[in-house]
Every structure is written in structure tokens, then in C-alpha cells.
Design a protein around this motif. Structure first.
Motif, mmCIF file in Angstrom:
data_model
loop_
_atom_site.group_PDB
_atom_site.id
_atom_site.type_symbol
_atom_site.label_atom_id
_atom_site.label_comp_id
_atom_site.label_asym_id
_atom_site.label_seq_id
_atom_site.Cartn_x
_atom_site.Cartn_y
_atom_site.Cartn_z
ATOM 1 N N ASP A 42 0.703 -1.271 0.097
ATOM 2 C CA ASP A 42 0.042 -0.052 -0.173
ATOM 3 C C ASP A 42 0.848 1.336 0.187
ATOM 4 O O ASP A 42 0.206 2.374 0.159
ATOM 5 C CB ASP A 42 -0.701 0.036 1.091
ATOM 6 C CG ASP A 42 -1.968 -1.026 1.119
ATOM 7 O OD1 ASP A 42 -2.504 -1.372 -0.179
ATOM 8 O OD2 ASP A 42 -2.193 -1.714 2.190
ATOM 9 N N GLU A 145 -11.020 -4.073 -1.787
ATOM 10 C CA GLU A 145 -11.430 -2.641 -2.448
ATOM 11 C C GLU A 145 -10.977 -1.727 -1.466
ATOM 12 O O GLU A 145 -11.210 -1.589 -0.255
ATOM 13 C CB GLU A 145 -12.834 -2.536 -2.765
ATOM 14 C CG GLU A 145 -13.493 -3.426 -3.818
ATOM 15 C CD GLU A 145 -12.701 -3.260 -5.180
ATOM 16 O OE1 GLU A 145 -12.482 -2.177 -5.590
ATOM 17 O OE2 GLU A 145 -12.803 -4.301 -5.953
ATOM 18 N N SER A 146 -10.082 -0.686 -1.965
ATOM 19 C CA SER A 146 -9.712 0.484 -1.266
ATOM 20 C C SER A 146 -10.277 1.707 -1.918
ATOM 21 O O SER A 146 -10.961 1.657 -3.007
ATOM 22 C CB SER A 146 -8.062 0.410 -1.186
ATOM 23 O OG SER A 146 -7.577 0.698 -2.472
ATOM 24 N N GLU A 147 -10.066 2.952 -1.594
ATOM 25 C CA GLU A 147 -10.201 4.104 -2.073
ATOM 26 C C GLU A 147 -9.495 4.447 -3.527
ATOM 27 O O GLU A 147 -10.069 4.878 -4.400
ATOM 28 C CB GLU A 147 -10.074 5.319 -1.318
ATOM 29 C CG GLU A 147 -10.929 5.193 -0.002
ATOM 30 C CD GLU A 147 -10.550 6.338 0.892
ATOM 31 O OE1 GLU A 147 -9.673 7.569 0.645
ATOM 32 O OE2 GLU A 147 -11.118 6.348 2.076
ATOM 33 N N THR A 148 -8.470 3.761 -3.720
ATOM 34 C CA THR A 148 -7.473 3.993 -4.854
ATOM 35 C C THR A 148 -7.749 2.706 -5.707
ATOM 36 O O THR A 148 -7.893 3.227 -6.774
ATOM 37 C CB THR A 148 -6.052 3.980 -4.479
ATOM 38 O OG1 THR A 148 -5.874 4.773 -3.267
ATOM 39 C CG2 THR A 148 -5.106 4.383 -5.412
ATOM 40 N N TRP A 149 -7.828 1.647 -5.469
ATOM 41 C CA TRP A 149 -7.965 0.411 -6.609
ATOM 42 C C TRP A 149 -8.400 -0.789 -5.820
ATOM 43 O O TRP A 149 -8.608 -0.819 -4.585
ATOM 44 C CB TRP A 149 -6.685 0.289 -7.096
ATOM 45 C CG TRP A 149 -5.752 -0.075 -5.998
ATOM 46 C CD1 TRP A 149 -5.513 -0.453 -4.657
ATOM 47 C CD2 TRP A 149 -4.124 0.171 -6.282
ATOM 48 N NE1 TRP A 149 -4.347 -0.597 -4.157
ATOM 49 C CE2 TRP A 149 -3.553 -0.239 -5.081
ATOM 50 C CE3 TRP A 149 -3.382 0.899 -7.367
ATOM 51 C CZ2 TRP A 149 -2.034 -0.149 -4.906
ATOM 52 C CZ3 TRP A 149 -1.932 0.818 -7.199
ATOM 53 C CH2 TRP A 149 -1.273 0.448 -6.057
#
Length: 176
Positions: A42, A145-149
Motif C-alpha cells: 500500500d 477494494e480500497s479508495e484507490t484501487w
């Protein structure tokens, strides 16, 4: 006689309890720095600096097709392709980072060679928010899932251990 047997059973239970507390669990493998390794997932940081600080030996770079792979090992020896050649004392592990043109990010591969290490990696993935999508004892698929990808992780049985891959990761692969 019953009192003696009861006392002995209680004493054995106490000894077993103390010994159980001293057993190293997957979460406490002192010679597999998963918290540090998974910083590569990350964080846009130098993989070379991070792994060197964790006593990983840089083996070299391997070019294949449209991509390149950099390989490190700890408590073992391996070739540039990440194939283990010999084991040393401690929890052996091999880390490969590769990126292919147009792939959309680097891939982190971590191979471990015992069930405690495998279980520790599985626990770490779950702790990072990866959800198991499917799998069995030799192959598992995870995603998060993250905020970025969105990211995927896989575990598969290798010839001598278990290979985990995570894609995409944020670690800097441009230095190779």
C-alpha cells in the motif's frame, strides 16, 4: 488414590497450559517480517531499501517477455527467477517484484516453505482486509477494494511451499 490421580491430572493440565502459551503461533513468527513486507502493498516506497533493512539478500533481476522481475531471499538461497536452491536456519522466504508493460501496477510474490509461515501470511492478508473469494487447501483467491484501487491476492501450493501473489502493489519497481 483418587486424590493423587486428581492432583496429577490438575498438575498435567497446568503444565500443558504453560507449554501451550510458549508455542510460537503463526501470528508470532519472529523471523518472517510480514508487517514490513506488506508495507510494499500500500505504500509507494523503495522495495530495495525496505527489504535490505529486513535482511533480505538481493539476488538480481530477471527479464522475461515485456517485464522484469527483481528477486530477494532470506534464510535461503535462490536464483534470479525465484527458484529456491537451498534452505538455511530460520523461516525461509523469497520475495519477487515484477512489472509488465501495460499491466497497471507491480505484482508482489512471496513464497514461504512451512505451514506456520503460510498461516501467518493468510492471517496477515485477512488482517489487511482481503476477503477470501474461493479456495481450498492448495489454492485460495482473495480480493479487497480500497479508495484507490481493487487488489487481488492468490495463494497456490508450489513445489516446496506456498506462493502468494498480490496485484497491484504500490512499491517502487523503477529502481531495477
Amino acid at each position: 488414590m483418587k486424590k493423587v490421580l486428581s492432583t496429577l491430572l490438575v498438575m498435567l493440565a497446568c503444565v500443558a497450559s504453560v507449554n501451550a502459551q510458549q508455542v510460537i503461533t503463526p501470528q508470532t513468527l519472529d523471523d518472517l517480517p510480514l508487517d514490513e513486507i506488506f508495507k510494499l502493498v500500500d505504500n509507494s516506497i523503495s522495495s530495495e531499501d525496505l527489504l535490505k533493512a529486513q535482511n533480505y539478500k538481493y539476488v538480481g533481476e530477471y527479464s522475461a517477455g515485456r517485464g522484469a522481475q527483481a528477486t530477494w531471499c532470506r534464510n535461503c538461497t535462490c536464483n534470479k527467477r525465484g527458484d529456491v536452491l537451498s534452505f538455511q536456519k530460520g523461516t525461509s522466504s523469497i520475495i519477487c517484484l515484477w512489472e509488465e508493460m501495460g499491466d497497471g501496477g507491480a505484482t508482489l510474490a512471496l513464497e514461504v516453505f512451512n505451514t506456520n509461515a503460510r498461516d501467518a501470511v493468510l492471517d496477515a492478508l485477512r488482517g489487511m482486509g482481503f476477503n477470501e473469494d474461493s479456495g481450498n487447501a492448495t489454492n485460495k483467491s482473495f480480493s479487497r477494494e480500497s479508495e484507490t484501487w481493487g487488489q487481488i491476492a492468490n495463494m497456490q501450493k508450489s513445489k516446496k511451499g506456498w506462493l502468494f501473489t498480490i496485484w497491484p502493489v504500490a512499491a517502487d519497481t523503477e529502481e531495477y
